[in-house]
Design a protein around this motif. Structure first.
Motif, PDB file in Angstrom:
ATOM      1  N   ASP A  18       0.870  -1.317  -0.018  1.00  0.00           N
ATOM      2  CA  ASP A  18      -0.077   0.091  -0.178  1.00  0.00           C
ATOM      3  C   ASP A  18       0.771   1.095   0.110  1.00  0.00           C
ATOM      4  OD1 ASP A  18      -1.949   1.991   0.670  1.00  0.00           O
ATOM      5  OD2 ASP A  18      -2.999   0.417   1.711  1.00  0.00           O
ATOM      6  N   MET A  19       0.675   2.046  -1.129  1.00  0.00           N
ATOM      7  CA  MET A  19       1.460   3.257  -0.936  1.00  0.00           C
ATOM      8  C   MET A  19       1.061   4.334  -0.049  1.00  0.00           C
ATOM      9  SD  MET A  19       3.845   2.882  -3.616  1.00  0.00           S
ATOM     10  CE  MET A  19       4.520   4.598  -2.683  1.00  0.00           C
ATOM     11  N   GLY A  20      -0.082   4.208   0.634  1.00  0.00           N
ATOM     12  CA  GLY A  20      -0.390   5.018   1.852  1.00  0.00           C
ATOM     13  C   GLY A  20      -0.351   6.433   1.524  1.00  0.00           C
ATOM     14  N   GLY A  21      -0.669   6.770   0.266  1.00  0.00           N
ATOM     15  CA  GLY A  21      -0.685   8.203  -0.161  1.00  0.00           C
ATOM     16  C   GLY A  21       0.394   8.838  -0.734  1.00  0.00           C
ATOM     17  N   ARG A  22       1.513   7.942  -0.466  1.00  0.00           N
ATOM     18  CA  ARG A  22       2.908   8.535  -1.184  1.00  0.00           C
ATOM     19  C   ARG A  22       2.713   8.207  -2.670  1.00  0.00           C
ATOM     20  NH1 ARG A  22       3.744   5.394   3.130  1.00  0.00           N
ATOM     21  NH2 ARG A  22       4.840   6.086   4.883  1.00  0.00           N
ATOM     22  N   ALA A  23       3.986   8.870  -3.382  1.00  0.00           N
ATOM     23  CA  ALA A  23       3.951   8.533  -4.888  1.00  0.00           C
ATOM     24  C   ALA A  23       5.023   7.540  -4.938  1.00  0.00           C
ATOM     25  CB  ALA A  23       4.645   9.852  -5.516  1.00  0.00           C
ATOM     26  N   PRO A  24       4.855   6.492  -5.763  1.00  0.00           N
ATOM     27  CA  PRO A  24       5.860   5.554  -6.004  1.00  0.00           C
ATOM     28  C   PRO A  24       7.346   6.059  -6.305  1.00  0.00           C
ATOM     29  CG  PRO A  24       4.391   5.441  -7.896  1.00  0.00           C
ATOM     30  CD  PRO A  24       3.757   6.496  -6.826  1.00  0.00           C
ATOM     31  N   VAL A  25       8.264   5.539  -5.681  1.00  0.00           N
ATOM     32  CA  VAL A  25       9.616   5.781  -5.990  1.00  0.00           C
ATOM     33  C   VAL A  25      10.164   4.929  -7.156  1.00  0.00           C
ATOM     34  CG1 VAL A  25      12.084   6.504  -5.151  1.00  0.00           C
ATOM     35  CG2 VAL A  25       9.909   6.440  -3.660  1.00  0.00           C
ATOM     36  N   LEU A  26      10.323   5.311  -8.542  1.00  0.00           N
ATOM     37  CA  LEU A  26      10.569   4.683  -9.557  1.00  0.00           C
ATOM     38  C   LEU A  26      12.048   4.549  -9.751  1.00  0.00           C
ATOM     39  CD1 LEU A  26       7.884   6.255 -11.906  1.00  0.00           C
ATOM     40  CD2 LEU A  26       7.724   4.464 -10.202  1.00  0.00           C
ATOM     41  N   ARG A  27      12.559   3.803 -10.714  1.00  0.00           N
ATOM     42  CA  ARG A  27      13.808   3.694 -11.154  1.00  0.00           C
ATOM     43  C   ARG A  27      14.525   4.983 -11.974  1.00  0.00           C
ATOM     44  NH1 ARG A  27      14.333  -2.615 -12.960  1.00  0.00           N
ATOM     45  NH2 ARG A  27      13.754  -3.467 -11.047  1.00  0.00           N
ATOM     46  N   SER A  28      13.405   5.723 -12.544  1.00  0.00           N
ATOM     47  CA  SER A  28      13.638   6.478 -13.430  1.00  0.00           C
ATOM     48  C   SER A  28      13.881   8.140 -13.018  1.00  0.00           C
ATOM     49  CB  SER A  28      12.434   6.750 -14.614  1.00  0.00           C
ATOM     50  OG  SER A  28      11.327   6.924 -13.896  1.00  0.00           O
ATOM     51  N   GLY A  29      13.890   8.353 -11.781  1.00  0.00           N
ATOM     52  CA  GLY A  29      13.931   9.741 -11.057  1.00  0.00           C
ATOM     53  C   GLY A  29      15.303  10.295 -10.942  1.00  0.00           C
ATOM     54  N   ALA A  30      16.506   9.719 -10.989  1.00  0.00           N
ATOM     55  CA  ALA A  30      17.683   9.978 -10.645  1.00  0.00           C
ATOM     56  C   ALA A  30      18.141  11.076 -11.381  1.00  0.00           C
ATOM     57  CB  ALA A  30      18.770   9.011 -10.991  1.00  0.00           C
ATOM     58  N   ARG A  31      18.966  12.140 -10.740  1.00  0.00           N
ATOM     59  CA  ARG A  31      19.234  13.405 -11.445  1.00  0.00           C
ATOM     60  C   ARG A  31      20.572  13.703 -11.162  1.00  0.00           C
ATOM     61  NH1 ARG A  31      14.433  16.958  -8.748  1.00  0.00           N
ATOM     62  NH2 ARG A  31      12.875  15.095  -8.912  1.00  0.00           N
ATOM     63  N   PRO A  32      21.172  14.260 -12.072  1.00  0.00           N
ATOM     64  CA  PRO A  32      22.589  14.743 -12.031  1.00  0.00           C
ATOM     65  C   PRO A  32      22.773  15.306 -10.696  1.00  0.00           C
ATOM     66  CG  PRO A  32      22.087  15.048 -14.200  1.00  0.00           C
ATOM     67  CD  PRO A  32      20.955  14.834 -13.602  1.00  0.00           C
ATOM     68  N   GLY A  33      23.903  15.008  -9.975  1.00  0.00           N
ATOM     69  CA  GLY A  33      24.151  15.717  -8.651  1.00  0.00           C
ATOM     70  C   GLY A  33      23.390  15.163  -7.463  1.00  0.00           C
ATOM     71  N   ASP A  34      22.526  14.084  -7.632  1.00  0.00           N
ATOM     72  CA  ASP A  34      22.187  13.492  -6.665  1.00  0.00           C
ATOM     73  C   ASP A  34      23.219  12.450  -6.013  1.00  0.00           C
ATOM     74  OD1 ASP A  34      19.652  14.164  -6.965  1.00  0.00           O
ATOM     75  OD2 ASP A  34      18.815  12.354  -7.825  1.00  0.00           O
ATOM     76  N   THR A  35      23.114  12.044  -4.721  1.00  0.00           N
ATOM     77  CA  THR A  35      23.901  11.141  -4.058  1.00  0.00           C
ATOM     78  C   THR A  35      23.400   9.696  -4.138  1.00  0.00           C
ATOM     79  OG1 THR A  35      24.460  12.666  -2.420  1.00  0.00           O
ATOM     80  CG2 THR A  35      24.888  10.412  -2.005  1.00  0.00           C
ATOM     81  N   VAL A  36      24.192   8.751  -4.674  1.00  0.00           N
ATOM     82  CA  VAL A  36      23.707   7.197  -4.592  1.00  0.00           C
ATOM     83  C   VAL A  36      24.107   6.674  -3.284  1.00  0.00           C
ATOM     84  CG1 VAL A  36      24.319   5.153  -5.896  1.00  0.00           C
ATOM     85  CG2 VAL A  36      24.580   7.283  -7.202  1.00  0.00           C
ATOM     86  N   ALA A  37      23.054   6.001  -2.833  1.00  0.00           N
ATOM     87  CA  ALA A  37      23.097   5.176  -1.568  1.00  0.00           C
ATOM     88  C   ALA A  37      22.524   3.948  -1.516  1.00  0.00           C
ATOM     89  CB  ALA A  37      22.405   6.234  -0.482  1.00  0.00           C
ATOM     90  N   LEU A  38      23.104   3.435  -0.719  1.00  0.00           N
ATOM     91  CA  LEU A  38      22.519   1.902  -0.530  1.00  0.00           C
ATOM     92  C   LEU A  38      22.478   1.502   1.065  1.00  0.00           C
ATOM     93  CD1 LEU A  38      23.542  -0.996  -2.807  1.00  0.00           C
ATOM     94  CD2 LEU A  38      23.947  -1.447  -0.280  1.00  0.00           C
ATOM     95  N   ALA A  39      21.247   0.688   1.300  1.00  0.00           N
ATOM     96  CA  ALA A  39      20.947   0.125   2.375  1.00  0.00           C
ATOM     97  C   ALA A  39      20.896  -1.435   2.396  1.00  0.00           C
ATOM     98  CB  ALA A  39      19.610   0.621   3.015  1.00  0.00           C
ATOM     99  N   GLY A  40      21.582  -1.971   3.165  1.00  0.00           N
ATOM    100  CA  GLY A  40      21.701  -3.591   3.155  1.00  0.00           C
ATOM    101  C   GLY A  40      22.831  -4.154   2.749  1.00  0.00           C
ATOM    102  N   ASP A  41      23.029  -5.547   2.682  1.00  0.00           N
ATOM    103  CA  ASP A  41      24.219  -6.126   2.282  1.00  0.00           C
ATOM    104  C   ASP A  41      24.638  -5.843   1.020  1.00  0.00           C
ATOM    105  OD1 ASP A  41      24.529  -7.173   4.827  1.00  0.00           O
ATOM    106  OD2 ASP A  41      22.863  -8.882   4.266  1.00  0.00           O
ATOM    107  N   MET A  42      26.187  -5.957   0.608  1.00  0.00           N
ATOM    108  CA  MET A  42      26.727  -6.019  -0.513  1.00  0.00           C
ATOM    109  C   MET A  42      27.638  -7.137  -0.820  1.00  0.00           C
ATOM    110  SD  MET A  42      27.717  -1.890  -1.265  1.00  0.00           S
ATOM    111  CE  MET A  42      28.830  -1.954   0.163  1.00  0.00           C
ATOM    112  N   GLY A  43      27.194  -7.992  -1.674  1.00  0.00           N
ATOM    113  CA  GLY A  43      28.006  -9.095  -2.297  1.00  0.00           C
ATOM    114  C   GLY A  43      27.947 -10.376  -1.127  1.00  0.00           C
TER     115      GLY A  43
END
Lengths: 325, 325
Positions: free
Chosen positions: A146-171
């Motif tokens: 349930d989005m609970g009124g939020r807008a979905p966060v798509l893959r397509s919204g990254a913009r130059p200048g944004d910071t790339v971040a990760l939560a969780g394990d890597m590898g």
């Protein structure tokens, strides 16, 4: 195994009763299992995703007990719901099993499904499903959120200048798979033979811990784009970059002790997100978003030449079941 | 088959692109295939159900071309949504296929999914899915629907004095299966060898026509209870009677030319409903609801002694694939 009774000894109704005892109930369910369909309250728009685990390419029953299989089947789907910025509310589970499957194994699948929901997405539970006979043990889960009124966060919204971040394990899940192949090929994993890091890696391969609650946190923090990292960070980061029409430049010094495995290893079910401002708690910065110029993915400013994740149709081999890293 | 290209020759991305070209778009989809999950608008409470077709117990590829398999996978799920009184809005499709599956077969699955939605539930379409490698061709579909402000029509609402009614075929799909076993065991069905009734029966076995729109009509007409008849009228009527705590008394003279097959034959995906007053257009009365006294199901006032539908775990045999009638 607690019992020699198999699914072939029982009627569909008896099997469903054994499962229903164990799956709990979903907070938003108006009608649960037992009718033609489940009915759910939805307070916003709905998120829906499906992911299947199949014996051979996706799991091996000598490594995954029923509990781990149920857990992983839930977790990989909850992660996809979280990656949209939604709260998971319900699972539907289509189980296809050989008649020789012990009913105790099926009960443990149900336990794993329930406990993954309880721990990763409280309030979510199995609301319906389907049982079928098949020579290949198959668990197809659909997760709803349930989005609970939020807008979905798509893959397509990254913009130059944004910071790339990760939560969780890597590898980590890939390391776990490597240990299973190297040390326990054809046998049940004896975790007492492993050191703490190895044991953690094997456990994460068998029972991933996607940071589901951080999906909501990222949406609330205004993430511009987000996705679940299931096929390896390099491949998934490339997909996000392509969907957004940008280049992602990752900093290898921020990718943990083994950047190559972090980039190539699948099945971590981490969340990759980009933010304009501060990175919220639980995420760590791993790079930045650039204007698209040539390659979709750079590592330390240079095109990434490593093996970029895995594709089930090109990489899988029946004999090894290898989810390549 | 139009091409020798198999799914093993293509990447997951290429296969998904071939499918996505053919599946159309759902009216209520805010986000369709291609992100971590689909996002749907919901105007009321949500209905969700899942049903899987597996090569062997559920279909044979020599009888079902890809189009029929896609059609049936959609139809059996749309029927469950309709049986709650909801309007189907979206499908998720988890496809597990051997690498040797021709891509042309997969494209026809997609065509069948789309056209079943277009004909049975306009506005509904595939919004997401999953591809996996498996030795057993498996199509697990989840269907979602919107109650649109209506209350769901459960199995449990039948009351003494209600009229039992049915919309759709009775025993036709079972007759079709019988013809396939008798006349086309191991070969593609040559419909030109059949008379009109036989051809219709085979077509309904391969491509059922559940009366999806009549599910909404029944809800609007105040149906007290409703369910999809997939495992045979006798077994499903017994389930409705048990859920409601009543007895259903069916009138064999209202069950068509072959009441025994109508009662025992599965896979028609008709709608069984009970109404306090007039039976709405498209439904026909087949019996009445009595106070529960002993048996759940009577036929012409006497306990029904025939074989009551089929149970995949007790009836299926790998060698015959028999969906018993």
């Amino acid at each position: 195994m607690h019992s020699e009774t198999t699914v072939g000894d029982l009627s569909e109704k008896q099997i469903l009763a054994r499962i229903a005892e164990r799956t709990g109930s979903a907070d938003q369910a108006l009608v649960g299992p037992g009718d033609d369909a489940a009915v759910l309250r939805v307070s916003g728009s709905l998120v829906a995703t499906t992911d299947t685990l199949i014996e051979g390419p996706d799991f091996r029953s000598e490594w995954s007990d029923g509990y781990s299989l149920g857990w992983k089947s839930a977790a990989v789907n909850l992660s996809d719901v979280a990656a949209m910025g939604a709260r998971p509310t319900a699972l539907l589970v289509a189980l296809a099993m050989p008649n020789a499957t012990p009913i105790a194994y099926v009960e443990r699948i149900a336990d794993g499904l329930r406990e993954a929901c309880e721990q990763l997405a409280p309030g979510c539970a199995v609301v319906g499903g389907d049982l079928t006979q098949s020579d290949v043990l198959t668990v197809a889960v659909t997760a709803l959120g349930d989005m609970g009124g939020r807008a979905p966060v798509l893959r397509s919204g990254a913009r130059p200048g944004d910071t790339v971040a990760l939560a969780g394990d890597m590898g980590v899940a890939a390391r776990g798979l490597e240990i299973l192949f190297d040390r326990f090929d054809g046998s049940a994993p004896d975790l007492s033979l492993l050191d703490d890091a190895e044991r953690y890696a094997v456990e994460r391969q068998l029972r991933p811990l996607p940071p589901v609650a951080l999906g909501l946190a990222a949406a609330d923090a205004g993430a511009h784009a987000m996705m679940d990292v299931s096929d390896g960070l390099a491949l998934d980061a490339t997909r996000l970059a392509d969907a957004s029409g940008v280049t992602l430049d990752l900093d290898s010094s921020l990718l943990g002790p083994d950047p190559r495995r972090a980039l190539g290893g699948g099945e971590d079910h981490a969340l990759l997100a980009v933010f304009a401002g501060d990175v919220p708690d639980g995420f760590r910065a791993i790079g930045r978003v650039l204007e698209r110029a040539g390659d979709a993915l750079l590592v330390d400013g240079a095109p990434f030449a490593g093996r970029a994740g895995w594709d089930p149709y090109r990489d899988w081999t029946g004999s090894s079941g290898s989810a390549g890293q």
